[in-house]
Scaffold this active site. Structure first.
Site, PDB file in Angstrom:
ATOM      1  N   THR A  57      23.071  19.956  27.254  1.00  0.00           N
ATOM      2  CA  THR A  57      23.767  20.325  25.997  1.00  0.00           C
ATOM      3  C   THR A  57      23.588  19.448  25.085  1.00  0.00           C
ATOM      4  O   THR A  57      23.363  19.560  23.678  1.00  0.00           O
ATOM      5  CB  THR A  57      25.271  20.257  26.078  1.00  0.00           C
ATOM      6  OG1 THR A  57      25.592  21.263  27.302  1.00  0.00           O
ATOM      7  CG2 THR A  57      26.138  20.214  24.970  1.00  0.00           C
ATOM      8  N   TYR A  71      26.576  27.790  22.745  1.00  0.00           N
ATOM      9  CA  TYR A  71      25.511  27.471  22.231  1.00  0.00           C
ATOM     10  C   TYR A  71      24.611  27.552  23.345  1.00  0.00           C
ATOM     11  O   TYR A  71      24.766  28.126  24.584  1.00  0.00           O
ATOM     12  CB  TYR A  71      25.512  25.682  21.912  1.00  0.00           C
ATOM     13  CG  TYR A  71      25.972  25.026  23.204  1.00  0.00           C
ATOM     14  CD1 TYR A  71      27.387  24.875  23.321  1.00  0.00           C
ATOM     15  CD2 TYR A  71      25.000  24.575  23.914  1.00  0.00           C
ATOM     16  CE1 TYR A  71      27.934  24.397  24.562  1.00  0.00           C
ATOM     17  CE2 TYR A  71      25.479  23.808  25.169  1.00  0.00           C
ATOM     18  CZ  TYR A  71      26.820  23.892  25.383  1.00  0.00           C
ATOM     19  OH  TYR A  71      27.198  22.933  26.414  1.00  0.00           O
ATOM     20  N   SER A 104      20.922  21.931  33.130  1.00  0.00           N
ATOM     21  CA  SER A 104      21.170  21.105  34.488  1.00  0.00           C
ATOM     22  C   SER A 104      21.573  21.889  35.840  1.00  0.00           C
ATOM     23  O   SER A 104      21.222  21.501  36.851  1.00  0.00           O
ATOM     24  CB  SER A 104      21.870  19.970  34.442  1.00  0.00           C
ATOM     25  OG  SER A 104      23.295  20.225  34.468  1.00  0.00           O
ATOM     26  N   THR A 137      25.283  18.080  31.748  1.00  0.00           N
ATOM     27  CA  THR A 137      26.550  17.507  32.391  1.00  0.00           C
ATOM     28  C   THR A 137      26.890  18.574  33.683  1.00  0.00           C
ATOM     29  O   THR A 137      27.705  17.740  34.549  1.00  0.00           O
ATOM     30  CB  THR A 137      27.726  17.921  31.486  1.00  0.00           C
ATOM     31  OG1 THR A 137      27.997  19.039  31.136  1.00  0.00           O
ATOM     32  CG2 THR A 137      27.427  16.771  30.298  1.00  0.00           C
ATOM     33  N   ASP A 138      26.349  19.627  33.859  1.00  0.00           N
ATOM     34  CA  ASP A 138      26.744  20.320  35.319  1.00  0.00           C
ATOM     35  C   ASP A 138      26.431  19.714  36.309  1.00  0.00           C
ATOM     36  O   ASP A 138      27.211  19.755  37.380  1.00  0.00           O
ATOM     37  CB  ASP A 138      26.378  21.820  34.920  1.00  0.00           C
ATOM     38  CG  ASP A 138      27.019  22.762  33.931  1.00  0.00           C
ATOM     39  OD1 ASP A 138      26.468  24.125  33.937  1.00  0.00           O
ATOM     40  OD2 ASP A 138      27.767  22.235  33.163  1.00  0.00           O
ATOM     41  N   LYS A 210      32.158  15.502  37.000  1.00  0.00           N
ATOM     42  CA  LYS A 210      32.765  16.364  35.811  1.00  0.00           C
ATOM     43  C   LYS A 210      34.043  17.291  36.218  1.00  0.00           C
ATOM     44  O   LYS A 210      33.805  17.826  37.261  1.00  0.00           O
ATOM     45  CB  LYS A 210      31.728  17.320  35.649  1.00  0.00           C
ATOM     46  CG  LYS A 210      31.792  18.058  34.218  1.00  0.00           C
ATOM     47  CD  LYS A 210      30.893  18.962  33.794  1.00  0.00           C
ATOM     48  CE  LYS A 210      31.015  19.673  32.609  1.00  0.00           C
ATOM     49  NZ  LYS A 210      29.762  20.769  32.245  1.00  0.00           N
ATOM     50  N   GLU A 330      42.076  15.869  60.752  1.00  0.00           N
ATOM     51  CA  GLU A 330      42.187  17.336  60.591  1.00  0.00           C
ATOM     52  C   GLU A 330      41.418  17.938  61.932  1.00  0.00           C
ATOM     53  O   GLU A 330      41.743  19.060  62.530  1.00  0.00           O
ATOM     54  CB  GLU A 330      41.855  18.184  59.613  1.00  0.00           C
ATOM     55  CG  GLU A 330      42.922  17.927  58.419  1.00  0.00           C
ATOM     56  CD  GLU A 330      43.994  18.879  58.281  1.00  0.00           C
ATOM     57  OE1 GLU A 330      45.269  18.252  57.717  1.00  0.00           O
ATOM     58  OE2 GLU A 330      44.118  19.792  59.312  1.00  0.00           O
TER      59      GLU A 330
HETATM   60  N1  DGL Z   1      24.345  24.421  31.134  1.00  0.00           N
HETATM   61  C1  DGL Z   1      25.009  23.125  31.308  1.00  0.00           C
HETATM   62  C2  DGL Z   1      24.153  22.079  31.444  1.00  0.00           C
HETATM   63  O1  DGL Z   1      22.842  21.958  31.210  1.00  0.00           O
HETATM   64  C3  DGL Z   1      25.665  22.824  29.888  1.00  0.00           C
HETATM   65  C4  DGL Z   1      26.529  21.584  29.962  1.00  0.00           C
HETATM   66  C5  DGL Z   1      26.173  20.314  29.517  1.00  0.00           C
HETATM   67  O2  DGL Z   1      24.881  19.959  29.376  1.00  0.00           O
HETATM   68  O3  DGL Z   1      27.261  19.799  28.843  1.00  0.00           O
HETATM   69  O4  DGL Z   1      24.528  21.269  32.312  1.00  0.00           O
END
Ligand code: DGL
Length: 373
Positions: A57, A71, A104, A137-138, A210, A330
């Site tokens: 992103t 986006y 990602s 961020t993924d 995240k 457990e």
């Molecule tokens: N498709 C997600 C990624 O590339 C978008 C989220 C992001 O980058 O914040 O990880």
């Protein structure tokens, strides 16, 4: 006494006032003796930081400024990312490389290895003081942990992303990137492990994950951030307790590929055949993201004991974001010869398991590794 008073004013009031005060009093201000002539090598000596861009992103673009979540990721090239934040040039000499241009969620193990090898290669160079990785961020938490485990360098490695594309109102990428370069250029960052700069915080690449899927404050570490970046300055308040980088037994220079590791997400009424499918696909270990404290449903215990008996490593993690899985609580892990993932979530446990399996498949050694990293 007099020069120390000026020294105090220097530190308290900023340099301009102190210089004026000092010259009015006919003293030679401490600062004047310390400041190199403008334009000399010392004045322009700035750290050299390389930005490795992978997409996400932070390189995203949307059709409408009001779109903070709609986006296309991985559009803007690294030279445009750098040009959009000219303030970086006051902190470091920055240059960029476009390693990938992907969202990602599409990262593969082969791309993780390729990225880590490039980071390692750059940090061996005397003319590189730090590396920033721009990333979606993924799966940012997996990449930052992986680099923390396998790159043998004390130099700063900072992974950074953004939750909003640059085209959105209150986009967060530019400041996150400026903060990342600030941390990568800071001597205080040396030896701190891989860090992640999001939303003014400096998070540990090992601890961070995240937690929210659409807000700038998405990233969280249950053991707390390492510090903050505020107006171009780094403030560290703690250090990582776990082995990393120079204290790690793993080295990307000795890794060309990663063993396959599967994950199963725990829920009610699970499907036993999923485990068989992952073993048949070549998984050397399966991370069980169980409910609660890594619980395994009664109707699955024999299945997991069976795949363990046939040679696949079983690692108990938890779908619960905080806390840590207690060994022999457990489930009787000693009896079943299973490993517990400690505080690592299933995604991070998968990264550590894959790295650990490049060296050992002994379950006692694997459990040690999960205690120590
Ligand atoms: N498709 C997600 C990624 O590339 C978008 C989220 C992001 O980058 O914040 O990880």
């Amino acid at each position: 006494m007099f020069s120390c008073r000026i020294g105090a004013v220097l530190s308290l009031r900023g340099t301009t006032l102190a210089l004026a005060l000092a010259s009015a009093l006919g003293a030679t201000p401490l600062l004047a003796r310390e400041m190199p002539e403008a334009g000399t090598a010392a004045a322009v000596k700035k750290p050299n930081v390389v930005i490795l861009a992978t997409g996400g992103t932070i390189a995203g673009a949307g059709a409408d400024a009001a779109n903070s979540a709609t986006y296309t990721a991985a559009k803007v090239p690294v030279d445009k990312l750098i040009a959009a934040v000219p303030q970086m040039s006051t902190i470091a000499n920055v240059r960029g490389e476009q390693v990938f241009q992907i969202a990602s969620e599409s990262f593969t193990d082969a791309q993780l290895v390729q990225l880590a090898k490039r980071v390692s290669q750059l940090l061996k160079q005397d003319d590189v003081d730090g590396v920033v990785v721009t990333h979606g961020t993924d799966t940012l938490e997996e990449t930052s942990f992986f680099l923390d485990l396998v790159v043998k360098s004390d130099k700063p490695i900072v992974v950074v992303g953004s939750m909003r594309p640059s085209t959105a109102i209150s986009a967060d990428g530019a400041l996150n990137l400026l903060d990342a370069v600030t941390v990568a250029a800071s001597k205080e960052s040396v030896g701190k492990g891989v860090t992640v700069t999001m939303n003014d915080y400096i998070q540990s690449g090992r601890d961070v994950n995240k937690r929210t899927n659409v807000v700038p404050s998405a990233f969280y570490s249950q053991w707390g951030p390492l510090g903050m970046v505020v107006e171009g300055k780094t403030y560290f308040f703690r250090s990582l307790a776990k082995r990393h980088n120079m204290t790690s037994e793993f080295d990307i220079d000795q890794i060309d590929s990663l063993p396959l590791v599967g994950i199963v997400y725990g829920s009610g009424n699970m499907i036993p055949g999923v485990y068989d499918a992952e073993v048949q696909a070549g998984a050397k270990a399966i991370v069980n993201g169980g409910t609660g404290n890594g619980s395994v449903p009664g109707y699955l215990v024999e299945k997991l004991k069976d795949i363990r008996a046939k040679g696949t490593i079983v690692i108990r993690s938890s779908r619960v974001p905080d806390g840590f899985v207690l060994r022999n609580a457990e489930q009787p892990d000693d009896t079943y010869d299973w490993v517990v993932a400690h505080d690592l979530n299933p995604a991070k446990a998968k990264i550590l398991a894959a790295v650990a399996l490049t060296k050992t498949s002994d379950t006692k050694d694997l459990q040690r590794i999960f205690w120590e990293y």
